[in-house]
Design an enzyme around this catalytic site. Structure first.
Site, PDB file in Angstrom:
ATOM      1  N   VAL A  29       0.996  -1.082  -0.127  1.00  0.00           N
ATOM      2  CA  VAL A  29      -0.127   0.118   0.047  1.00  0.00           C
ATOM      3  C   VAL A  29       0.739   1.253  -0.061  1.00  0.00           C
ATOM      4  O   VAL A  29       1.537   1.464   0.978  1.00  0.00           O
ATOM      5  CB  VAL A  29      -0.955  -0.075   1.275  1.00  0.00           C
ATOM      6  CG1 VAL A  29      -1.745   1.160   1.218  1.00  0.00           C
ATOM      7  CG2 VAL A  29      -1.751  -1.220   1.346  1.00  0.00           C
ATOM      8  N   GLY A  31       1.601   5.137   0.620  1.00  0.00           N
ATOM      9  CA  GLY A  31       1.018   6.583   1.309  1.00  0.00           C
ATOM     10  C   GLY A  31       0.122   5.863   2.629  1.00  0.00           C
ATOM     11  O   GLY A  31      -0.932   6.294   2.824  1.00  0.00           O
ATOM     12  N   LEU A  61       6.320   6.782   9.802  1.00  0.00           N
ATOM     13  CA  LEU A  61       6.186   4.989   9.432  1.00  0.00           C
ATOM     14  C   LEU A  61       6.665   4.505  10.738  1.00  0.00           C
ATOM     15  O   LEU A  61       5.933   3.499  10.993  1.00  0.00           O
ATOM     16  CB  LEU A  61       7.293   4.776   8.358  1.00  0.00           C
ATOM     17  CG  LEU A  61       6.843   5.166   7.125  1.00  0.00           C
ATOM     18  CD1 LEU A  61       7.881   5.267   6.024  1.00  0.00           C
ATOM     19  CD2 LEU A  61       5.704   4.382   6.491  1.00  0.00           C
ATOM     20  N   ALA A  91      10.101  -4.467  -4.959  1.00  0.00           N
ATOM     21  CA  ALA A  91      10.872  -5.761  -5.084  1.00  0.00           C
ATOM     22  C   ALA A  91      11.239  -6.485  -3.642  1.00  0.00           C
ATOM     23  O   ALA A  91      11.142  -7.355  -3.246  1.00  0.00           O
ATOM     24  CB  ALA A  91      12.195  -5.519  -5.871  1.00  0.00           C
ATOM     25  N   SER A 158     -10.870   9.265  -7.271  1.00  0.00           N
ATOM     26  CA  SER A 158     -11.360  10.262  -6.444  1.00  0.00           C
ATOM     27  C   SER A 158     -12.902  10.574  -7.150  1.00  0.00           C
ATOM     28  O   SER A 158     -13.019  10.382  -8.384  1.00  0.00           O
ATOM     29  CB  SER A 158     -10.665  11.470  -6.259  1.00  0.00           C
ATOM     30  OG  SER A 158     -11.494  12.739  -5.853  1.00  0.00           O
ATOM     31  N   TYR A 170      -5.911  18.030 -11.109  1.00  0.00           N
ATOM     32  CA  TYR A 170      -5.845  16.935 -10.269  1.00  0.00           C
ATOM     33  C   TYR A 170      -7.190  16.053 -10.878  1.00  0.00           C
ATOM     34  O   TYR A 170      -6.910  14.576 -11.119  1.00  0.00           O
ATOM     35  CB  TYR A 170      -6.411  17.437  -8.753  1.00  0.00           C
ATOM     36  CG  TYR A 170      -6.703  16.215  -7.724  1.00  0.00           C
ATOM     37  CD1 TYR A 170      -5.849  15.397  -7.373  1.00  0.00           C
ATOM     38  CD2 TYR A 170      -8.210  16.240  -7.150  1.00  0.00           C
ATOM     39  CE1 TYR A 170      -5.980  14.325  -6.203  1.00  0.00           C
ATOM     40  CE2 TYR A 170      -8.224  15.442  -6.319  1.00  0.00           C
ATOM     41  CZ  TYR A 170      -7.426  14.363  -6.043  1.00  0.00           C
ATOM     42  OH  TYR A 170      -7.752  13.369  -4.913  1.00  0.00           O
TER      43      TYR A 170
HETATM   44  N1  LIG Z   1      -8.814  13.454   1.220  1.00  0.00           N
HETATM   45  C1  LIG Z   1      -9.679  13.243   0.404  1.00  0.00           C
HETATM   46  O1  LIG Z   1     -10.996  13.833   0.692  1.00  0.00           O
HETATM   47  C2  LIG Z   1      -9.858  12.504  -0.771  1.00  0.00           C
HETATM   48  C3  LIG Z   1     -10.975  12.331  -1.470  1.00  0.00           C
HETATM   49  C4  LIG Z   1     -11.123  11.502  -2.732  1.00  0.00           C
HETATM   50  C5  LIG Z   1      -9.755  10.994  -3.139  1.00  0.00           C
HETATM   51  N2  LIG Z   1      -8.773  11.028  -2.425  1.00  0.00           N
HETATM   52  C6  LIG Z   1      -7.602  10.357  -2.660  1.00  0.00           C
HETATM   53  O2  LIG Z   1      -7.139   9.225  -1.748  1.00  0.00           O
HETATM   54  C7  LIG Z   1      -5.805   9.136  -1.703  1.00  0.00           C
HETATM   55  C8  LIG Z   1      -5.306   9.423  -0.222  1.00  0.00           C
HETATM   56  O3  LIG Z   1      -5.692  10.713   0.276  1.00  0.00           O
HETATM   57  P1  LIG Z   1      -5.592  11.271   1.498  1.00  0.00           P
HETATM   58  O4  LIG Z   1      -6.122  12.682   1.770  1.00  0.00           O
HETATM   59  O5  LIG Z   1      -6.039  10.109   2.598  1.00  0.00           O
HETATM   60  O6  LIG Z   1      -3.933  11.442   1.878  1.00  0.00           O
HETATM   61  P2  LIG Z   1      -3.002  12.316   2.790  1.00  0.00           P
HETATM   62  O7  LIG Z   1      -3.822  12.349   4.095  1.00  0.00           O
HETATM   63  O8  LIG Z   1      -2.581  13.404   2.197  1.00  0.00           O
HETATM   64  O9  LIG Z   1      -1.815  11.081   2.951  1.00  0.00           O
HETATM   65  C9  LIG Z   1      -0.984  10.688   1.964  1.00  0.00           C
HETATM   66  C10 LIG Z   1      -0.158   9.614   2.440  1.00  0.00           C
HETATM   67  O10 LIG Z   1       0.692   9.260   1.244  1.00  0.00           O
HETATM   68  C11 LIG Z   1       2.182   9.813   1.494  1.00  0.00           C
HETATM   69  N3  LIG Z   1       2.724  10.405   0.644  1.00  0.00           N
HETATM   70  C12 LIG Z   1       2.283  11.405   0.131  1.00  0.00           C
HETATM   71  N4  LIG Z   1       3.060  12.007  -1.094  1.00  0.00           N
HETATM   72  C13 LIG Z   1       4.239  10.961  -1.030  1.00  0.00           C
HETATM   73  C14 LIG Z   1       5.002  10.680  -2.083  1.00  0.00           C
HETATM   74  N5  LIG Z   1       5.517  11.249  -2.949  1.00  0.00           N
HETATM   75  N6  LIG Z   1       5.719   9.728  -2.003  1.00  0.00           N
HETATM   76  C15 LIG Z   1       5.425   8.582  -0.823  1.00  0.00           C
HETATM   77  N7  LIG Z   1       4.483   8.873   0.075  1.00  0.00           N
HETATM   78  C16 LIG Z   1       3.653   9.865  -0.186  1.00  0.00           C
HETATM   79  C17 LIG Z   1       2.005  10.719   3.098  1.00  0.00           C
HETATM   80  O11 LIG Z   1       2.986  10.691   3.928  1.00  0.00           O
HETATM   81  P3  LIG Z   1       4.147  11.982   3.870  1.00  0.00           P
HETATM   82  O12 LIG Z   1       3.658  12.962   3.418  1.00  0.00           O
HETATM   83  O13 LIG Z   1       5.213  11.450   4.942  1.00  0.00           O
HETATM   84  O14 LIG Z   1       4.973  11.371   2.279  1.00  0.00           O
HETATM   85  C18 LIG Z   1       0.761   9.994   3.738  1.00  0.00           C
HETATM   86  O15 LIG Z   1       1.053   8.950   4.116  1.00  0.00           O
HETATM   87  C19 LIG Z   1      -5.149   9.939  -2.976  1.00  0.00           C
HETATM   88  O16 LIG Z   1      -5.108   9.510  -3.912  1.00  0.00           O
HETATM   89  C20 LIG Z   1      -6.124  11.166  -2.945  1.00  0.00           C
HETATM   90  O17 LIG Z   1      -6.067  11.678  -4.265  1.00  0.00           O
HETATM   91  C21 LIG Z   1      -8.757  11.795  -1.414  1.00  0.00           C
END
Ligand SMILES: NC(=O)c1ccc[n+]([C@@H]2O[C@H](COP(=O)([O-])OP(=O)(O)OC[C@H]3O[C@@H](n4cnc5c(N)ncnc54)[C@H](OP(=O)(O)O)[C@@H]3O)[C@@H](O)[C@H]2O)c1
Length: 274
Positions: A29, A31, A61, A91, A158, A170
């Protein structure tokens, strides 16, 4: 408006579902330290899956690993957009687990502002974070999934991927993820690999945009809910995580190439118009 209670970030907010659909599955998984990814990791671990996850922040982490009650969690600090790092993480995860049964492309997000202010670099960064990382994740995982006799890929898109709203760079990237899942389901199907896209609605995540709006602008939040959320509240990340776990499990063996919104029939993605 329904009341949705949050709990402090980092605390598990659900237990196991009681079904064993992902027990023993080996899953990567991306993120997994916050938001939806965190809830997916916690649920999979609670259900007895072996999980590998990554994020850029090593401390987060470590905190996740310390609070998840399993010896089967592997973490690695990396940026998924950095060439080669995601590939080596996949990997290494496959090597540690002796193979892979599933992957979840959960890292995503947006760079830049509204259309006339968004630069080419914003479009490129947004694309890579969402679509590019997903394509490289799946491509790297395919030999391992194939060797396991098949597997399940879940792409986190999304509501912005299929309903118009800012920011367009986006929405376009999330839309491409839905297409990617549908096409890969056909291309990888002969290997026994299922591919599905899940589109969360606006998730209520502690400390994030909608939670902040609920706190700082309660009237605006109530108006958003009244106008766009017929379910009376935004969907919770735990609810989306359960759907992801189902798609990773053999219980969903008949589902591939699907686009599954998990948004309580939300209308517009945000109160920001179009
Ligand atoms: N939030 C919403 O309302 C919403 C709605 C619809 C869809 N989504 C989608 O759902 C997914 C998760 O969104 P979220 O809002 O739950 O995410 P989030 O709270 O922003 O969390 C993102 C996670 O990904 C990691 N991450 C971010 N950029 C990274 C990178 N470049 N490399 C490695 N790790 C990275 C972050 O840790 P670090 O910052 O430490 O890297 C964190 O663990 C996304 O694809 C988003 O587009 C979100």
């Amino acid at each position: 408006m329904r009341n949705v209670s949050g709990s402090p970030a980092g605390k598990p907010r659900h237990g196991a579902t009681g079904w064993s659909g992902v027990r023993g599955k080996r899953v990567v998984v991306t993120g997994g330290t916050r938001g939806l990814g965190e809830q997916i990791v916690r649920l999979l671990a609670a259900e007895g899956a072996r999980v590998a996850t990554c994020a850029r922040t090593a401390e987060d982490l470590a905190a996740l690993a310390a609070s998840v009650d399993t010896a089967e969690l592997f973490t690695d600090a990396l940026d998924v957009t950095e060439p080669g790092r995601l590939e080596s993480f996949v990997a290494t995860s496959a090597k540690r687990f002796g193979g892979l049964d599933g992957v979840v492309a959960c890292v995503g997000g947006s760079r830049g502002g509204r259309f006339e202010r968004a630069e080419a670099e914003d479009w490129a960064a947004t694309w890579e974070m969402n679509v590019g990382h997903t394509a490289r994740l799946v491509r790297t995982a395919v030999p391992h999934l194939r060797a396991a006799g098949g597997g399940s890929v879940v792409v986190i898109s999304s509501i912005s991927g299929w309903k118009p709203g800012p920011y367009v760079q986006y929405g376009v990237a999330k839309s491409a993820q839905i297409q990617l899942a549908a096409s890969l389901a056909r291309e990888l199907g002969p290997n026994g690999i299922r591919v599905n896209a899940v589109s969360p609605g606006s998730m209520l995540i502690p400390g994030r945009r909608w939670d902040r709006m609920r706190r700082d602008d309660p009237d605006g939040f109530a108006a958003f809910v009244a106008a766009e959320l017929p379910g009376g509240a935004p969907v919770a990340p735990e609810e989306v995580a359960r759907v992801v776990a189902f798609l990773l499990s053999d219980l969903s063996s008949g589902i591939s190439g699907a686009h599954l919104p998990v948004d309580r029939a939300q209308n517009a993605p945000s109160p920001d118009g179009y």
